[in-house]
Write a protein that holds these residues in place. Structure first.
Motif, short mmCIF file in Angstrom:
data_model
loop_
_atom_site.label_atom_id
_atom_site.label_comp_id
_atom_site.label_asym_id
_atom_site.label_seq_id
_atom_site.Cartn_x
_atom_site.Cartn_y
_atom_site.Cartn_z
N GLY A 48 -1.15 -13.36 4.77
CA GLY A 48 -1.96 -12.87 3.67
C GLY A 48 -1.30 -11.64 3.06
O GLY A 48 -0.15 -11.33 3.35
N VAL A 49 -2.03 -10.95 2.21
CA VAL A 49 -1.49 -9.79 1.51
C VAL A 49 -2.42 -8.60 1.73
O VAL A 49 -3.63 -8.71 1.54
CB VAL A 49 -1.35 -10.07 -0.01
CG1 VAL A 49 -0.85 -8.81 -0.73
CG2 VAL A 49 -0.39 -11.22 -0.26
N THR A 50 -1.84 -7.47 2.16
CA THR A 50 -2.57 -6.21 2.29
C THR A 50 -2.15 -5.30 1.15
O THR A 50 -0.96 -5.05 0.95
CB THR A 50 -2.28 -5.53 3.63
OG1 THR A 50 -2.75 -6.36 4.70
CG2 THR A 50 -2.99 -4.18 3.72
N ARG A 51 -3.13 -4.83 0.41
CA ARG A 51 -2.88 -3.89 -0.69
C ARG A 51 -3.35 -2.51 -0.27
O ARG A 51 -4.47 -2.35 0.21
CB ARG A 51 -3.58 -4.36 -1.97
CG ARG A 51 -3.05 -5.68 -2.51
CD ARG A 51 -3.85 -6.16 -3.71
NE ARG A 51 -3.25 -7.35 -4.29
CZ ARG A 51 -3.50 -8.58 -3.88
NH1 ARG A 51 -4.33 -8.78 -2.87
NH2 ARG A 51 -2.91 -9.63 -4.46
N MET A 52 -2.49 -1.51 -0.48
CA MET A 52 -2.82 -0.14 -0.10
C MET A 52 -2.73 0.76 -1.31
O MET A 52 -1.80 0.65 -2.12
CB MET A 52 -1.86 0.37 0.99
CG MET A 52 -1.97 -0.35 2.31
SD MET A 52 -1.04 0.49 3.62
CE MET A 52 0.61 0.47 2.92
N MET A 53 -3.71 1.65 -1.43
CA MET A 53 -3.74 2.62 -2.52
C MET A 53 -3.93 4.01 -1.94
O MET A 53 -4.89 4.27 -1.21
CB MET A 53 -4.86 2.30 -3.51
CG MET A 53 -4.94 3.30 -4.67
SD MET A 53 -6.21 2.85 -5.89
CE MET A 53 -7.70 3.12 -4.93
N LEU A 54 -3.01 4.91 -2.25
CA LEU A 54 -3.11 6.30 -1.83
C LEU A 54 -3.78 7.07 -2.95
O LEU A 54 -3.28 7.11 -4.08
CB LEU A 54 -1.72 6.89 -1.54
CG LEU A 54 -1.08 6.55 -0.19
CD1 LEU A 54 -0.79 5.07 -0.08
CD2 LEU A 54 0.21 7.36 0.01
N THR A 55 -4.92 7.68 -2.65
CA THR A 55 -5.66 8.38 -3.70
C THR A 55 -6.36 9.59 -3.10
O THR A 55 -6.44 9.77 -1.89
CB THR A 55 -6.68 7.45 -4.36
OG1 THR A 55 -7.33 8.14 -5.43
CG2 THR A 55 -7.73 7.01 -3.36
N SER A 56 -6.88 10.43 -3.99
CA SER A 56 -7.59 11.65 -3.60
C SER A 56 -9.00 11.59 -4.15
O SER A 56 -9.19 11.34 -5.34
CB SER A 56 -6.86 12.90 -4.14
OG SER A 56 -7.58 14.07 -3.82
N ILE A 57 -10.00 11.79 -3.31
CA ILE A 57 -11.39 11.78 -3.71
C ILE A 57 -11.80 13.21 -4.10
O ILE A 57 -11.59 14.14 -3.33
CB ILE A 57 -12.29 11.29 -2.56
CG1 ILE A 57 -11.82 9.92 -2.05
CG2 ILE A 57 -13.74 11.23 -2.99
CD1 ILE A 57 -11.92 8.82 -3.06
N PRO A 58 -12.35 13.42 -5.30
CA PRO A 58 -12.76 14.77 -5.71
C PRO A 58 -13.72 15.40 -4.71
O PRO A 58 -14.62 14.74 -4.19
CB PRO A 58 -13.44 14.52 -7.07
CG PRO A 58 -12.84 13.25 -7.57
CD PRO A 58 -12.58 12.42 -6.35
#
Length: 485
Positions: A48-58
């Motif tokens: 399958g495919v794993t998608r990762m997103m690096l983000t910052s929560i306010p």
């Protein structure tokens, strides 16, 4: 002049990520905010495919949002992991869900977080991390509870009825009745707005010893329906999070530390122990200090070099006094604020001019100046009174009255107005410096008094026996022999 190369932001704000995804060219792979990795599907064994997103929560921290999907069997999974530093304290968030706008609050749940909804007597144990809203959380609960309902209806009808009551209650709150009464003519419903109240008000509490969970406030942290407090992790919680060694390792380290310690350093005694926060060995130092015109006092200090935990404590080094002591000090100018003050953990503190009363045990034992203890009282009340408990029921008049009390307390701690400080210690272990010693201080009155029976009971003195053990035993034996004869 050499140009400074700009480094890419690894954790951009989540709003910037969304805008970049919409504005970027589909063919421009560099503009994609997601990383895609082939992963093994645990359901069917295919890739399958794993998608990762690096983000910052306010107002929170950096996080990694992960989504897995298998095109072969359709299995999907979503998780969130914290990418920031481990917090030294646990956090507890509480929100009152009163109207539909509260259902839109953003919610971050780490894998160590438990959730409590007391109105339904529902406690969710720690599970996988997720990024959702309050409404999304309630919908997930409804879906999870409903999976085994057909089987429960056959095997355990009581459990089925209880769980179905929870499901129906949560559906009422999120207005989820689309699948009910299909085929029937239903009256048209007006569009619900954020100001509309929910059918049933509930309280949601997030308890996370790792400190990596988050519940969004509205406007500012003074949101009356929102509350956040921090607490020190217990040793058992630290072990569950992998931040402290197992019990066997901690005991072995403590034994090794004991063997390495030498004798006391001059008048400072050192004792090995275990840190209550991280479970690693530390040293508690104790020193006996003689306060002029008072008595001997023990000052104990604990400092963990691994996690930074600190604790200081003051104890009396003399015998238990036969009488209590009440110290009354008239403070007229700023010079009085520099007086040394020893407040034991059995002493109460009051300032009648502003109706300030601290019961015994509040603030613990402190050896500081008068200015220092007043500053601490002001900080404790300012930071914690309206950030703890059910702040949603704080009346406007009560809040204004408390703000007026804080204003007067600030005047007192700056000696802008004269005031009276009273220390009432039933064990007579408290002390205020006499600036005129050895002569009497004209601004200070010290009164000794007999403790009441209730005070002795609270201090555990009524049942204490420190002498005449043998005499008591002889008398008891004699009485027994007399009865036998």
């Amino acid at each position: 002049m050499a140009q400074v190369e700009e480094k890419p932001e690894l954790f951009p704000l989540i709003a910037d990520v969304v805008n970049k995804a919409h504005a970027g060219d589909e063919e421009d792979t560099d503009a994609r905010p997601l990383e895609e990795i082939e992963s093994l599907c645990m359901q069917c064994g295919e890739q399958g495919v794993t998608r990762m997103m690096l983000t910052s929560i306010p107002f929170f921290r950096e996080v990694i949002v992960m989504s897995f999907r298998c095109e072969h069997c359709g299995h999907s999974n979503n998780e969130i992991q914290s990418a920031g530093k481990i917090r030294p304290e646990g956090t507890m968030y509480t929100v009152k869900v009163l109207n539909r706008g509260d259902l839109d609050r953003q919610l971050i749940r780490s894998e160590a977080c438990s959730i409590n909804i007391p109105e339904f007597q529902l406690v969710l144990p720690p599970s996988r991390g997720q990024l959702t809203t309050v409404e999304g959380l309630l919908r997930n609960i409804v879906a999870d509870l409903g999976v085994q309902q057909p089987l429960r209806r056959i095997q355990d009808e009581k459990a089925y009825a209880k769980i179905q009551e929870i499901i129906d209650g949560l559906k009422e709150i999120i207005a989820d009745d689309e699948d009910e009464d299909e085929g029937k003519d239903k009256p048209e419903k007006r569009a619900l707005s954020k100001e509309d109240p929910v059918i049933r008000a509930i309280t949601i509490t997030l308890d996370d010893p790792s400190g990596n969970s988050f519940l969004e406030f509205v406007g500012s942290m003074s949101d009356l329906k929102w509350n956040m407090r921090t607490y020190e992790r217990s040793l058992e919680q630290s072990r569950q999070l992998g931040l402290a060694p197992p019990v066997e390792d901690a005991e072995e380290n403590a034994v090794d530390e004991t063997e390495q310690l030498g004798g006391p350093n001059e008048e400072v005694f050192e004792f090995p122990g275990i840190c209550s926060r991280c479970g690693r060995p530390l040293i508690t130092r104790m020193k006996k200090v003689s306060i002029p015109y008072f008595k001997d006092t023990l000052i104990m200090s604990t400092n963990c070099e691994d996690c930074g935990y600190r604790d200081n404590e003051i104890k009396s080094g003399a015998a238990i006094s036969e009488h209590g002591k009440r110290i009354t000090l008239k403070v007229e100018d700023r010079d009085d604020l520099s007086r040394d003050i020893l407040k034991s953990d059995t002493s109460g503190l009051s300032i009648p001019e502003i109706d300030l009363v601290l019961h015994p045990g509040t603030l613990g034992g402190r050896f500081t100046t008068l200015e220092g203890i007043l500053d601490q009282v002001y900080e404790e009340l300012t930071e914690k009174v309206f950030n703890t408990g059910d702040s949603g029921v704080v009346d406007v008049d009560d809040r204004a009255e408390f703000q007026e009390f804080l204003r007067k307390l600030k005047q007192v701690k700056n000696a802008e107005i004269p005031f009276t400080l009273i220390l009432d210690d039933p064990l007579a272990n408290s002390h205020v410096q006499n600036l005129y010693a050895p002569d009497p201080d004209p601004n200070m009155e010290i009164v000794t008094y007999e403790r009441t029976w209730q005070q002795n009971e609270d201090l555990g003195l009524n049942d204490m026996n420190v002498e005449s053990y043998s005499a008591g035993d002889d008398t008891k034996d004699g009485a027994t022999e007399s009865q036998m004869s």
